[in-house]
Motif scaffolding. Structure first.
Motif, mmCIF file in Angstrom:
data_model
loop_
_atom_site.group_PDB
_atom_site.id
_atom_site.type_symbol
_atom_site.label_atom_id
_atom_site.label_comp_id
_atom_site.label_asym_id
_atom_site.label_seq_id
_atom_site.Cartn_x
_atom_site.Cartn_y
_atom_site.Cartn_z
ATOM 1 N N PRO A 35 0.806 -1.226 0.000
ATOM 2 C CA PRO A 35 0.000 0.000 0.000
ATOM 3 C C PRO A 35 0.838 1.276 0.000
ATOM 4 C CG PRO A 35 -0.102 -1.120 2.136
ATOM 5 C CD PRO A 35 0.536 -2.068 1.172
ATOM 6 N N ARG A 36 2.102 1.164 0.408
ATOM 7 C CA ARG A 36 2.962 2.347 0.401
ATOM 8 C C ARG A 36 3.262 2.823 -1.020
ATOM 9 N NH1 ARG A 36 8.024 0.325 3.618
ATOM 10 N NH2 ARG A 36 7.543 -1.457 2.307
ATOM 11 N N GLN A 39 0.697 5.270 -1.918
ATOM 12 C CA GLN A 39 0.896 6.498 -1.144
ATOM 13 C C GLN A 39 2.034 7.338 -1.730
ATOM 14 O OE1 GLN A 39 1.581 5.126 2.849
ATOM 15 N NE2 GLN A 39 -0.550 4.550 3.190
ATOM 16 N N ALA A 42 1.147 8.842 -5.139
ATOM 17 C CA ALA A 42 0.274 10.015 -5.024
ATOM 18 C C ALA A 42 1.074 11.275 -4.699
ATOM 19 C CB ALA A 42 -0.778 9.774 -3.945
ATOM 20 N N LEU A 43 2.231 11.114 -4.065
ATOM 21 C CA LEU A 43 3.069 12.265 -3.718
ATOM 22 C C LEU A 43 3.933 12.734 -4.884
ATOM 23 C CD1 LEU A 43 4.271 11.150 -0.160
ATOM 24 C CD2 LEU A 43 2.560 12.896 -0.692
ATOM 25 N N VAL A 92 6.822 9.465 4.502
ATOM 26 C CA VAL A 92 5.965 8.285 4.350
ATOM 27 C C VAL A 92 6.767 7.006 4.572
ATOM 28 C CG1 VAL A 92 4.614 6.937 2.699
ATOM 29 C CG2 VAL A 92 4.310 9.410 2.830
#
Length: 292
Positions: A35-36, A39, A42-43, A92
């Motif tokens: 899932p990272r 994340q 998206a950054l 993150v």
């Protein structure tokens, strides 16, 4: 009626069996995605330029997560997002990300219309790749810019344009993100990514011509002739001469500009420095400068 009912039961049974098979296959052949990755993706800026060396931002996100798992993010940097973006990624992933020196694309050719006049006219497909394949181009120099704008087409950030007066590409430093697309598009490899330098100051050899001095000057008045005077003047061993052309290593250069003064053809370009004062201006007393 029994015929219709039988058909419904058969079709329902086939659907049920197919559903069970699909469920089993989905569980057996399921591919886990960290899932990272989503994340981090998206950054990232979503430019998908490939400047990081990976196939798009999703590839970069995957590499960052794998690097974090391996305990090192060395060499992983998004040139578009820069330090700010990578700082968010670091938060993150819970790791420090290498920021790196900001870079900018540099066009290493000064063969404008005055320095390098045309000797023939090309009427084929108007691209640098096509012209380069056909030969030396429209001038006597077989190494310099062809001016067709392949680099302009490759840049997705509108950071490079052809100057109509000189016929050479000009890089907009404010827009350039050092993605490297223009360097890959140039068939003669005259565009290079170099450190922007402190206060935007940098020095580089504005030529890639590997011909010997006489031939190089015949092709272009501003060509490097490989005389080596710049290398002798440099006290930091930042300049080497290979293949009849000088090259300045920006990691060693201390921006002293002694090489620029020694170059007999003006092939060394200094960017971002204040204009040098003339001897008369230097002799004006401080109190009289405003009056002068």
């Amino acid at each position: 009626m029994s015929f219709i009912l039988s058909a419904v039961i058969v079709l329902g049974g086939i659907g049920l069996v197919a559903a069970v098979i699909l469920y089993v296959c989905s569980k057996k052949f399921a591919v886990y995605e960290d899932p990272r990755i989503a994340q981090v993706s998206a950054l990232l800026p979503g430019a998908n330029c490939g400047g990081c060396g990976f196939p798009g931002c999703s590839g970069m996100a995957d590499a960052l997560v794998k690097g974090a798992d391996a305990g090192s993010l060395e060499g992983l940097l998004c040139p578009v997002g820069g330090a700010e973006c990578m700082g968010k990624v670091a938060d993150v992933l819970g790791m420090a990300v290498e920021s790196g020196e900001p870079k900018v694309a540099v066009v290493r050719c000064n063969g404008n219309c005055e320095n390098r006049p045309k000797i023939v006219y090309y009427y084929g497909l108007r691209t640098c790749a096509a012209m380069h394949t056909c030969g030396a181009g429209e001038t006597f120099c077989g190494y310099g810019c062809l001016g067709c704008g392949d680099c302009v087409e490759a840049c997705t950030f509108d950071a490079i344009h052809i100057d109509e007066e000189t016929g050479l590409p000009v890089v907009d430093e404010e827009r350039c993100v050092a993605c490297g697309a223009c360097t890959k598009a140039c068939p003669r490899h005259i565009i290079e990514l170099r450190n922007k330098g402190p206060k935007g100051r940098r020095i580089y050899v504005n030529c890639v011509n590997k011909d010997k001095g006489v031939l190089a000057r015949k092709a272009c008045a501003a060509a490097c002739i490989g005389c080596g005077k710049c290398a002798k003047a440099c006290k930091f061993e930042a300049i080497t001469v290979e293949g009849n052309v000088a090259y300045i290593d920006f990691t060693k250069c201390r921006l002293c500009r002694k090489c620029e003064a020694e170059c007999p053809t003006g092939a060394i370009n200094a960017v971002g420095f204040p204009a040098k004062r003339t001897l008369a201006e230097k002799n004006v007393p401080e109190d009289n400068k405003d009056k002068a």
